[in-house]
Write a protein that holds these residues in place. Structure first.
Motif, PDB file in Angstrom:
ATOM      1  N   THR A 178      29.942  -9.582   3.121  1.00 25.02           N
ATOM      2  CA  THR A 178      29.483  -8.201   2.962  1.00 25.02           C
ATOM      3  C   THR A 178      29.571  -7.446   4.282  1.00 25.02           C
ATOM      4  O   THR A 178      30.008  -6.295   4.325  1.00 25.02           O
ATOM      5  CB  THR A 178      28.035  -8.171   2.445  1.00 25.02           C
ATOM      6  N   ARG A 187      32.040   1.085   3.827  1.00 23.06           N
ATOM      7  CA  ARG A 187      31.113   0.994   2.708  1.00 23.06           C
ATOM      8  C   ARG A 187      31.460   1.912   1.550  1.00 23.06           C
ATOM      9  O   ARG A 187      30.933   1.768   0.452  1.00 23.06           O
ATOM     10  CB  ARG A 187      29.690   1.323   3.194  1.00 23.06           C
ATOM     11  N   GLU A 193      34.042  -9.274  -2.757  1.00 32.55           N
ATOM     12  CA  GLU A 193      33.892 -10.112  -1.564  1.00 32.55           C
ATOM     13  C   GLU A 193      35.012 -11.135  -1.421  1.00 32.55           C
ATOM     14  O   GLU A 193      35.373 -11.508  -0.303  1.00 32.55           O
ATOM     15  CB  GLU A 193      32.537 -10.830  -1.604  1.00 32.55           C
TER      16      GLU A 193
END
Length: 230
Positions: A178, A187, A193
């Motif tokens: 993350t 972001r 992931e």
């Protein structure tokens, strides 16, 4: 050519405009915000290499926002230079107490500002010799977008280059998937992931051709680390 990004947080329009001009002329990518809330929104969506932060801001002060950033693992190593009209020694001490890397008292010359910025970036490992990061026999040239081991240049994609740039400016530290997504991809973009795992595997394959795949280490149950140490 990869340029370093600097976020200017300054509520006075004229000073903010001047800072943006100085930074752009010095070869940086400049982002601007007039308060901490706006700055946080930019930081959440954009990869930033340094913050120029005014002490006195409306709402949350620059010093308080810097203190909050230092409590977040993703921003603990982000270089911050505090800009202020305060000149008293005790205020400088308070500025360093919140975790900033340098302190510049207004008024200052553009030449001094750029010199101080480059000095902090060099200390942080983000800038060395005109944009170069050197670790052992590995070198990353951000301006020419080159990654090399000794005299041999590695062929990597733009994303893999950014990932290696982040790792090489933060050696020997472990980052979760993350955190890597936030710092390398940003972001504002939704990416799974496992995308990080794919790029790590590609980089290891490239490094293995030079017998250096061990530089990218898996820390089981947490994430990844770049390290020259065995």
């Amino acid at each position: 050519m990869t340029k370093l990004s600097i976020l200017v947080v300054e509520d006075e329009d004229s000073i903010r405009a001047m800072l943006l001009l100085v930074l752009e002329q010095a070869g940086f990518i400049a982002h601007a915000a007039s308060d901490a809330k706006e700055a946080q929104a930019i930081l959440d969506q954009t990869h930033i290499d340094m913050i120029l932060l005014d002490w006195m801001l409306p709402g949350i002060s620059g010093a308080e926002w810097a203190r909050r950033l230092r409590k977040e693992s993703a921003y603990q190593d982000l270089p911050i230079i505090l800009l202020t009209a305060r000149g008293e020694e005790e205020d400088k001490v308070r500025g360093f107490d919140v975790g900033v890397d340098d302190y510049i008292t207004k008024p200052f010359s553009p030449k001094e500002l750029v010199a101080r910025i480059r000095a902090v970036l060099r200390r942080s490992g983000k800038l060395l010799g005109g944009g170069q990061i050197v670790l052992g026999d590995m070198a990353l040239d951000a301006e020419q977008h080159r990654l090399s081991i000794g005299e041999r240049q590695l062929e990597v994609s733009p994303t893999e280059f950014r990932l290696m740039q982040f790792f090489m400016t933060h050696p020997d530290k472990v980052y979760t998937r993350t955190q890597l997504l936030d710092q390398v991809w940003g972001r504002s973009v939704y990416i799974e992931e496992r995308t990080v795992d794919v790029h790590i595997r590609r980089l290891r394959k490239i490094l293995s051709e030079y017998g250096r795949e061990e530089l990218l280490q898996t820390v089981r149950g947490f994430g990844y680390r770049f390290s020259l140490l065995q």
